[in-house]
Design an enzyme around this catalytic site. Structure first.
Site, PDB file in Angstrom:
ATOM      1  N   HIS A   1     -10.861  -7.061   1.130  1.00 29.56           N
ATOM      2  CA  HIS A   1      -9.854  -6.002   1.097  1.00 29.56           C
ATOM      3  C   HIS A   1      -9.148  -5.720   2.420  1.00 29.56           C
ATOM      4  CE1 HIS A   1      -9.017  -2.487  -1.838  1.00 29.56           C
ATOM      5  NE2 HIS A   1      -7.929  -2.768  -1.143  1.00 29.56           N
TER       6      HIS A   1
ATOM      7  N   TYR B   1      -9.472   9.447  -7.060  1.00 33.26           N
ATOM      8  CA  TYR B   1      -8.687   8.644  -6.107  1.00 33.26           C
ATOM      9  C   TYR B   1      -7.809   7.680  -6.889  1.00 33.26           C
ATOM     10  CZ  TYR B   1      -7.924   5.353  -2.168  1.00 33.26           C
ATOM     11  OH  TYR B   1      -7.379   4.562  -1.185  1.00 33.26           O
TER      12      TYR B   1
ATOM     13  N   THR C   1      -1.637   1.773   2.186  1.00 33.97           N
ATOM     14  CA  THR C   1      -1.898   2.616   1.019  1.00 33.97           C
ATOM     15  C   THR C   1      -2.032   4.081   1.406  1.00 33.97           C
ATOM     16  OG1 THR C   1      -4.306   2.337   1.227  1.00 33.97           O
ATOM     17  CG2 THR C   1      -3.122   0.766  -0.173  1.00 33.97           C
TER      18      THR C   1
END
Length: 633
Positions: free
Chosen positions: A383, A444, A457
């Site tokens: 990620h 979230y 993000t």
């Protein structure tokens, strides 16, 4: 030893008659071709840098400016208003001696034209940045475009008519703004109101007020200073502290996965993969489960790297993996969602991509492509380097290009020819010593901030007062009209939260950076400490479909992506990824931990399905209730 001899470019032998020189022309030719390929890549990179650097202008526009300046000078006019003459006066003395007066004038005109061209590029880039700083279009009602937005679209199209490269817009994107601390705290309190009792909310409000009046403003000043200096005040800290410094396993906790339906390889890669599959040799000692080191906690893996992979053959093999663009796993299992048990098959497919056997993936790699025995495939992505939409964009484009542009032969092989002289895939060598985890919750949802330079993000706090009011009304049996009104209000609220997050008005990245500043200053904030320790029991994210124009979903359903997923953030929570495919399908991936007896992915998925059906029934009744307008002839 034959391979070793072929790799030598030349040999010589000393004989009584002299030196016998033996050249390997094939090896010399390969060296020559390697150098040519290397220089072609360098030239291509330089060309791309130039094209990207002058965007939205083009390199050829320099020639246009030069010709225009020279043409006006030829017509006995001075477009520089005396600047060309001043440049000529300041030329080095050596040029005055070596060049004629006409040559000096020509050189000065070229310098002036170049400076004018660069000034025009900076002006165009500044105008483009101003245009890209306009975000009001996002807050306008669907179908109602203001005149301001129409003018904005026209100007933006005029300035970006040239087809951009990957990073052409990067220097023209505005910087992510630091929200006012008062606005962030107000939005935070609004987001937690449905989750707290009145006494709890009163306490949190007091903590927020104390933070704003005391430490908050001090931290905010440091953050604004960073925003002036850095291109993005969030991204570097987010990458370092959230992705790279965490010592927990990246498998499940950070890596995400994506699914696909066909093999992705040209003919020669297929040929090499077949060679690997045909290799009967067994794994070396310790090799078979070596990938498990990347699946566990980061501290033991770090210690193992230092102890066993910092030198020698292990370091060379590890370097080969880490220098590679991506990792490929040839899985010996068969996966896919079709068959007699599509639900169970899809579960097994998702779990396999998320973690596999834990030792048959390399979770540190940027992304790993997993190819199953029956030709199904997918990926698992680390990620820190990129968010899911970026990888999904690449994945969709690759699948569509592979299936509809490259294609396969009738017998299932990749199209193209194979160079049979290809070297065999080189197996890595290792020297491994044998040593004997129903109610409302903090939610979230990921949003992109790519309207800003180096944006990644932001968090959308989906659980709001409006969404909770709608759920309570629906569960409480209130009238359908009231539920529909509350649903629309909740939807509008959710969309507005998304717009705020995408335009720099989010909550969590701002609070995160304030927390980082407080740690650098060595001060504690009870408010920030409590905020950042709140568990995200429901973590959601959408992977948008961006390549639908490349093929028809209805006529080619076998190429529909199943999307991808990720692990839960909290030990007692859920990870939910969803992908909206056209108008008729939504795919969900739900994950939870076996170690928690209170969570169950199948049960949660069934509840989601029921909730969607309830909403569909509610909105369908509204459609039926509306009178149909009659067409007058």
């Amino acid at each position: 030893m034959a391979e070793a001899h072929q790799a030598v470019a030349f040999q010589f032998t000393i004989t009584p008659e002299g030196i016998d020189l033996q050249l390997s022309y094939q090896a010399l030719n390969q060296i020559y071709l390697s150098g040519v390929r290397s220089w072609k890549k360098r030239v291509s990179r330089i060309r791309n840098r130039v094209i990207k650097g002058v965007y939205p202008a083009s390199p050829s526009s320099w020639l246009f400016v030069v010709i225009a300046i020279l043409a006006t000078m030829y017509m006995r006019s001075d477009p520089s208003m005396g600047l060309i003459a001043k440049i000529q006066q300041h030329l080095p003395l050596s040029l005055h001696v070596s060049l004629s007066a006409q040559g000096q004038t020509m050189l000065s005109a070229l310098l002036f034209s170049t400076l004018l061209w660069l000034s025009l590029i900076l002006a165009l880039r500044f105008c483009l940045k101003l245009l890209l700083s306009y975000h009001q279009w996002m807050f306008e009602q669907h179908g109602r475009v203001s005149n301001t937005t129409k003018v904005w679209v026209t100007l933006l199209r005029l300035l970006s008519r040239r087809k951009p490269l990957l990073y052409s817009y990067q220097t023209s994107l505005p910087h992510l703004p630091v929200p006012a601390i008062k606005d962030t705290l107000s939005r935070y309190l609004e987001s937690v109101r449905p989750l707290l009792t009145d006494p709890q909310f009163k306490r949190m409000t007091e903590l927020a007020n104390q933070f704003e009046c005391n430490l908050g403003n001090r931290l905010q000043r440091y953050l604004k200073l960073k925003a002036l200096w850095a291109t993005n005040y969030v991204s570097d800290w987010w990458e370092e502290y959230i992705y790279l410094r965490s010592r927990g396993p990246i498998m499940v906790n950070s890596n995400y996965y994506g699914m696909a339906g066909r093999l992705l390889s040209p003919r020669e890669i297929e040929y090499q993969i077949q060679r690997i599959l045909d290799d009967p040799s067994p794994p070396q000692p310790g090799e078979e489960k070596l990938g498990a080191l990347t699946a566990g906690d980061r501290i033991p893996w770090s210690q193992m790297r230092k102890q066993y992979f910092s030198s020698g053959i292990n370091k060379r093999s590890l370097d080969s993996i880490e220098r590679a663009a991506f990792f490929i796993t040839l899985d010996d299992e068969e996966q896919g969602m079709r068959g007699e048990d599509p639900v169970g098959n899809l579960d097994r497919y998702a779990k396999s991509l998320l973690h596999g056997k834990c030792y048959d993936r390399w979770f540190d790699k940027s992304f790993s492509i997993v190819i199953y025995k029956n030709g199904k495939n997918g990926l698992n992505a680390e990620h820190s380097w990129a968010d899911a939409p970026t990888v999904a964009h690449l994945w969709e484009y690759t699948l569509a290009t592979d299936a509809f542009q490259l294609g396969y032969t009738e017998d299932g092989h990749c199209k193209g020819e194979v160079d049979r002289s290809l070297y065999y895939p080189q197996r890595l060598a290792w020297d491994i010593p044998s040593e004997d985890r129903g109610g409302f919750c903090l939610t979230y949802e990921a949003s992109m901030t790519r309207l800003f330079r180096e944006g990644r993000t932001e968090t959308v706090r989906s659980c709001s007062n409006d969404s909770c009011a709608f759920i309570k009304a629906l569960e409480g049996g209130e009238s359908e009209d009231q539920c529909r009104r509350l649903f629309r209000r909740a939807s509008e609220r959710h969309q507005n939260l998304y717009r705020l997050a995408m335009t720099g008005g989010g909550i969590d990245r701002h609070l995160f950076c304030l927390y980082v500043v407080s740690k650098y200053l060595g001060v504690d904030s009870p408010f920030l400490k409590e905020v950042l320790s709140e568990p995200w029991r429901l973590s959601t994210s959408q992977t948008p479909v961006q390549q639908m124009e490349l093929f028809d979903l209805k006529n080619n359903p076998e190429y529909i992506s199943l999307g991808g997923g990720f692990g839960p953030v909290a030990d007692d929570g859920y990870g939910v990824s969803y992908i909206i495919v056209g108008e008729d399908m939504i795919n969900f991936h739900v994950s939870s931990k076996y170690s928690c007896s209170e969570t169950d992915s199948h049960r949660f998925g069934a509840q989601m399905s029921k909730a969607l059906q309830d909403v569909m029934t509610l909105l369908s009744a509204d459609t039926k209730a509306k009178p149909q307008s009659k067409k007058l002839l």
